[in-house]
Scaffold this motif. Sequence first.
Motif, PDB file in Angstrom:
ATOM      1  N   ALA A  31      54.906  30.583  64.651  1.00  0.00           N
ATOM      2  CA  ALA A  31      55.522  31.810  63.993  1.00  0.00           C
ATOM      3  C   ALA A  31      56.545  32.377  64.518  1.00  0.00           C
ATOM      4  CB  ALA A  31      54.429  33.096  63.679  1.00  0.00           C
ATOM      5  N   VAL A  32      56.065  32.341  66.142  1.00  0.00           N
ATOM      6  CA  VAL A  32      58.197  32.520  66.588  1.00  0.00           C
ATOM      7  C   VAL A  32      58.770  31.563  66.991  1.00  0.00           C
ATOM      8  CG1 VAL A  32      58.481  33.601  68.651  1.00  0.00           C
ATOM      9  CG2 VAL A  32      56.395  34.715  67.839  1.00  0.00           C
ATOM     10  N   HIS A  33      58.273  30.802  66.970  1.00  0.00           N
ATOM     11  CA  HIS A  33      59.132  29.793  67.435  1.00  0.00           C
ATOM     12  C   HIS A  33      59.965  29.320  66.131  1.00  0.00           C
ATOM     13  CE1 HIS A  33      61.095  25.350  68.025  1.00  0.00           C
ATOM     14  NE2 HIS A  33      60.367  25.673  69.258  1.00  0.00           N
ATOM     15  N   ASP A  34      60.104  29.287  64.957  1.00  0.00           N
ATOM     16  CA  ASP A  34      60.756  28.927  63.907  1.00  0.00           C
ATOM     17  C   ASP A  34      60.769  30.539  63.023  1.00  0.00           C
ATOM     18  OD1 ASP A  34      60.902  26.876  64.107  1.00  0.00           O
ATOM     19  OD2 ASP A  34      59.177  25.833  63.317  1.00  0.00           O
ATOM     20  N   PHE A  35      61.076  31.373  63.570  1.00  0.00           N
ATOM     21  CA  PHE A  35      61.177  32.892  62.685  1.00  0.00           C
ATOM     22  C   PHE A  35      62.801  33.388  63.256  1.00  0.00           C
ATOM     23  CE2 PHE A  35      61.366  37.450  63.582  1.00  0.00           C
ATOM     24  CZ  PHE A  35      61.017  37.611  62.238  1.00  0.00           C
ATOM     25  N   ALA A  36      63.527  33.837  61.662  1.00  0.00           N
ATOM     26  CA  ALA A  36      64.547  33.845  61.979  1.00  0.00           C
ATOM     27  C   ALA A  36      64.957  35.615  62.089  1.00  0.00           C
ATOM     28  CB  ALA A  36      65.128  33.434  60.879  1.00  0.00           C
ATOM     29  N   SER A  37      63.939  36.433  60.179  1.00  0.00           N
ATOM     30  CA  SER A  37      64.402  37.462  59.850  1.00  0.00           C
ATOM     31  C   SER A  37      62.971  37.529  58.662  1.00  0.00           C
ATOM     32  CB  SER A  37      65.458  36.895  59.659  1.00  0.00           C
ATOM     33  OG  SER A  37      65.467  37.083  58.154  1.00  0.00           O
ATOM     34  N   LEU A  38      62.794  38.856  58.331  1.00  0.00           N
ATOM     35  CA  LEU A  38      61.821  39.225  57.826  1.00  0.00           C
ATOM     36  C   LEU A  38      62.511  40.510  57.546  1.00  0.00           C
ATOM     37  CD1 LEU A  38      59.064  39.043  56.793  1.00  0.00           C
ATOM     38  CD2 LEU A  38      57.344  40.703  58.902  1.00  0.00           C
ATOM     39  N   SER A  39      62.270  40.565  55.826  1.00  0.00           N
ATOM     40  CA  SER A  39      62.774  41.428  55.275  1.00  0.00           C
ATOM     41  C   SER A  39      61.698  42.286  54.609  1.00  0.00           C
ATOM     42  CB  SER A  39      62.985  42.140  54.075  1.00  0.00           C
ATOM     43  OG  SER A  39      64.513  40.810  54.533  1.00  0.00           O
ATOM     44  N   PHE A  40      61.235  43.654  54.913  1.00  0.00           N
ATOM     45  CA  PHE A  40      60.468  44.801  54.116  1.00  0.00           C
ATOM     46  C   PHE A  40      60.871  45.241  52.309  1.00  0.00           C
ATOM     47  CE2 PHE A  40      59.433  44.269  58.998  1.00  0.00           C
ATOM     48  CZ  PHE A  40      58.282  44.110  58.774  1.00  0.00           C
ATOM     49  N   ARG A  41      59.876  44.891  52.115  1.00  0.00           N
ATOM     50  CA  ARG A  41      59.969  45.409  50.536  1.00  0.00           C
ATOM     51  C   ARG A  41      59.568  45.578  49.710  1.00  0.00           C
ATOM     52  NH1 ARG A  41      61.478  39.303  49.345  1.00  0.00           N
ATOM     53  NH2 ARG A  41      59.621  39.088  50.192  1.00  0.00           N
ATOM     54  N   GLN A  42      57.907  45.542  50.111  1.00  0.00           N
ATOM     55  CA  GLN A  42      57.169  47.178  50.080  1.00  0.00           C
ATOM     56  C   GLN A  42      56.335  48.173  50.698  1.00  0.00           C
ATOM     57  OE1 GLN A  42      55.735  47.117  46.634  1.00  0.00           O
ATOM     58  NE2 GLN A  42      57.138  45.689  46.115  1.00  0.00           N
ATOM     59  N   PRO A  43      55.697  49.526  50.359  1.00  0.00           N
ATOM     60  CA  PRO A  43      55.404  50.310  51.332  1.00  0.00           C
ATOM     61  C   PRO A  43      54.613  49.442  52.232  1.00  0.00           C
ATOM     62  CG  PRO A  43      56.203  51.258  49.052  1.00  0.00           C
ATOM     63  CD  PRO A  43      55.689  49.739  49.264  1.00  0.00           C
ATOM     64  N   VAL A  44      53.805  48.633  52.010  1.00  0.00           N
ATOM     65  CA  VAL A  44      52.013  47.935  52.715  1.00  0.00           C
ATOM     66  C   VAL A  44      52.482  46.687  52.485  1.00  0.00           C
ATOM     67  CG1 VAL A  44      50.117  48.171  52.908  1.00  0.00           C
ATOM     68  CG2 VAL A  44      51.255  49.912  51.423  1.00  0.00           C
ATOM     69  N   THR A  45      52.879  46.458  53.748  1.00  0.00           N
ATOM     70  CA  THR A  45      53.068  45.029  54.502  1.00  0.00           C
ATOM     71  C   THR A  45      51.734  44.090  55.521  1.00  0.00           C
ATOM     72  OG1 THR A  45      55.544  44.737  54.104  1.00  0.00           O
ATOM     73  CG2 THR A  45      54.952  43.081  55.653  1.00  0.00           C
ATOM     74  N   PHE A  46      51.265  43.808  54.601  1.00  0.00           N
ATOM     75  CA  PHE A  46      50.340  42.846  55.656  1.00  0.00           C
ATOM     76  C   PHE A  46      50.760  41.820  56.261  1.00  0.00           C
ATOM     77  CE2 PHE A  46      47.935  45.010  52.460  1.00  0.00           C
ATOM     78  CZ  PHE A  46      47.343  46.237  53.543  1.00  0.00           C
ATOM     79  N   ILE A  47      50.852  42.017  57.782  1.00  0.00           N
ATOM     80  CA  ILE A  47      50.499  40.761  58.471  1.00  0.00           C
ATOM     81  C   ILE A  47      49.230  39.707  58.943  1.00  0.00           C
ATOM     82  CG2 ILE A  47      51.756  39.258  60.628  1.00  0.00           C
ATOM     83  CD1 ILE A  47      53.151  41.861  59.963  1.00  0.00           C
ATOM     84  N   VAL A  48      48.773  38.109  58.488  1.00  0.00           N
ATOM     85  CA  VAL A  48      47.921  37.740  58.477  1.00  0.00           C
ATOM     86  C   VAL A  48      47.655  36.552  59.535  1.00  0.00           C
ATOM     87  CG1 VAL A  48      47.157  39.015  56.582  1.00  0.00           C
ATOM     88  CG2 VAL A  48      47.453  36.533  56.117  1.00  0.00           C
ATOM     89  N   GLY A  49      46.345  35.851  59.473  1.00  0.00           N
ATOM     90  CA  GLY A  49      46.536  34.681  60.508  1.00  0.00           C
ATOM     91  C   GLY A  49      45.364  34.514  61.094  1.00  0.00           C
ATOM     92  N   GLU A  50      44.826  33.525  61.665  1.00  0.00           N
ATOM     93  CA  GLU A  50      44.084  32.699  62.620  1.00  0.00           C
ATOM     94  C   GLU A  50      44.152  33.602  64.132  1.00  0.00           C
ATOM     95  OE1 GLU A  50      41.092  32.471  63.142  1.00  0.00           O
ATOM     96  OE2 GLU A  50      40.008  31.599  61.201  1.00  0.00           O
ATOM     97  N   ASN A  51      42.612  33.448  64.308  1.00  0.00           N
ATOM     98  CA  ASN A  51      43.128  33.926  66.087  1.00  0.00           C
ATOM     99  C   ASN A  51      44.366  33.251  67.140  1.00  0.00           C
ATOM    100  OD1 ASN A  51      41.443  36.362  65.585  1.00  0.00           O
ATOM    101  ND2 ASN A  51      39.780  35.539  66.553  1.00  0.00           N
ATOM    102  N   GLY A  52      45.140  33.729  67.171  1.00  0.00           N
ATOM    103  CA  GLY A  52      46.248  32.636  68.458  1.00  0.00           C
ATOM    104  C   GLY A  52      47.077  32.615  67.513  1.00  0.00           C
ATOM    105  N   SER A  53      47.797  33.156  66.334  1.00  0.00           N
ATOM    106  CA  SER A  53      48.581  32.834  65.478  1.00  0.00           C
ATOM    107  C   SER A  53      49.400  33.099  66.076  1.00  0.00           C
ATOM    108  CB  SER A  53      48.176  33.374  64.146  1.00  0.00           C
ATOM    109  OG  SER A  53      47.965  34.867  64.039  1.00  0.00           O
ATOM    110  N   GLY A  54      49.488  34.648  66.379  1.00  0.00           N
ATOM    111  CA  GLY A  54      50.390  35.457  67.021  1.00  0.00           C
ATOM    112  C   GLY A  54      50.639  37.187  66.203  1.00  0.00           C
ATOM    113  N   LYS A  55      50.133  36.990  65.202  1.00  0.00           N
ATOM    114  CA  LYS A  55      49.490  38.659  64.533  1.00  0.00           C
ATOM    115  C   LYS A  55      50.377  39.523  65.274  1.00  0.00           C
ATOM    116  CE  LYS A  55      45.345  38.951  62.781  1.00  0.00           C
ATOM    117  NZ  LYS A  55      44.796  37.764  64.286  1.00  0.00           N
ATOM    118  N   SER A  56      49.287  39.685  65.802  1.00  0.00           N
ATOM    119  CA  SER A  56      49.229  40.925  67.613  1.00  0.00           C
ATOM    120  C   SER A  56      50.577  41.099  68.215  1.00  0.00           C
ATOM    121  CB  SER A  56      47.977  41.173  67.926  1.00  0.00           C
ATOM    122  OG  SER A  56      47.195  41.181  67.305  1.00  0.00           O
ATOM    123  N   THR A  57      51.127  39.754  68.085  1.00  0.00           N
ATOM    124  CA  THR A  57      51.948  40.032  68.854  1.00  0.00           C
ATOM    125  C   THR A  57      53.031  40.345  68.550  1.00  0.00           C
ATOM    126  OG1 THR A  57      51.053  37.690  70.858  1.00  0.00           O
ATOM    127  CG2 THR A  57      53.295  38.116  71.028  1.00  0.00           C
TER     128      THR A  57
END
Length: 253
Positions: A31-57
């Motif tokens: 999730a970080v290796h290929d990450f470039a940018s993320l735009s927020f377009r709503q007042p609520v955004t969820f980041i989800v994924g399996e344990n170890g996917s990097g969401k908490s990081t």
Amino acid sequence: MLDPRSLYLRSMMLKREEVPSFRRYPFNLPAVHDFASLSFRQPVTFIVGENGSGKSTLLEAMAIAWGFNPEGGTVNFAFETQASHSELHQYLRLARGTTRPKDGFFFRAESYYNVATNIDRLDAEESFGPPIRDSYGGKSLHEQSHGESFFAAFMHRFGGRGLYLMDEPEAALSPLKQLSMLSRIHQLVAKRSQFVIATHSPILMSYPHAEIWLLDEKGMRQVELEETEHYIITRKMMNNREQMLDILLEEEY
């Protein structure tokens, strides 16, 4: 309600040209290796994924880059129990909106005990002004159950017109309390608040018009609630409980 054009946190980008190596943690996470940018377009955004996917990081790095304490709390909390956060925040660039939030909080379930301890310590040391615990309902967070202390922050400390970053807030909440939290989120969105939440809870993910970003071995992509494994597996378990249990508990002869 906060207009998407006036969000406090508009976007974040990874300064890829400054990353020392994509072969070491946390930059080697898909999730970080290929990450470039993320735009927020709503007042609520969820980041989800399996344990170890990097969401908490990723959420932690976002919080630190904004100015929050790595272990949680407000931007004014300066305590440190153990420095375990990654260096990712050093390589993130956040784009802030034209309007500044009046409130803010980084809530992380795994270190909320440390936040509660710090509040009690500060209240014991300070002899002037109202106790900090008054902002959390007037009772020490350690004198409540884990779930009750979580909810005390949501109900009392979160006041509106704020940016709230939350890491697995459902960890100590019953399904009923998660529904109550949905209602609380909606109240705060109506008070011009913005949320970015890392979660496993399909109940929380069901918030209307929220954006859901899935982190997996392919990187990061936007999905609908019904596409997440959290929703699919929960639905299968509830609708076909006996069949699922037969598969899971099948004895080997």
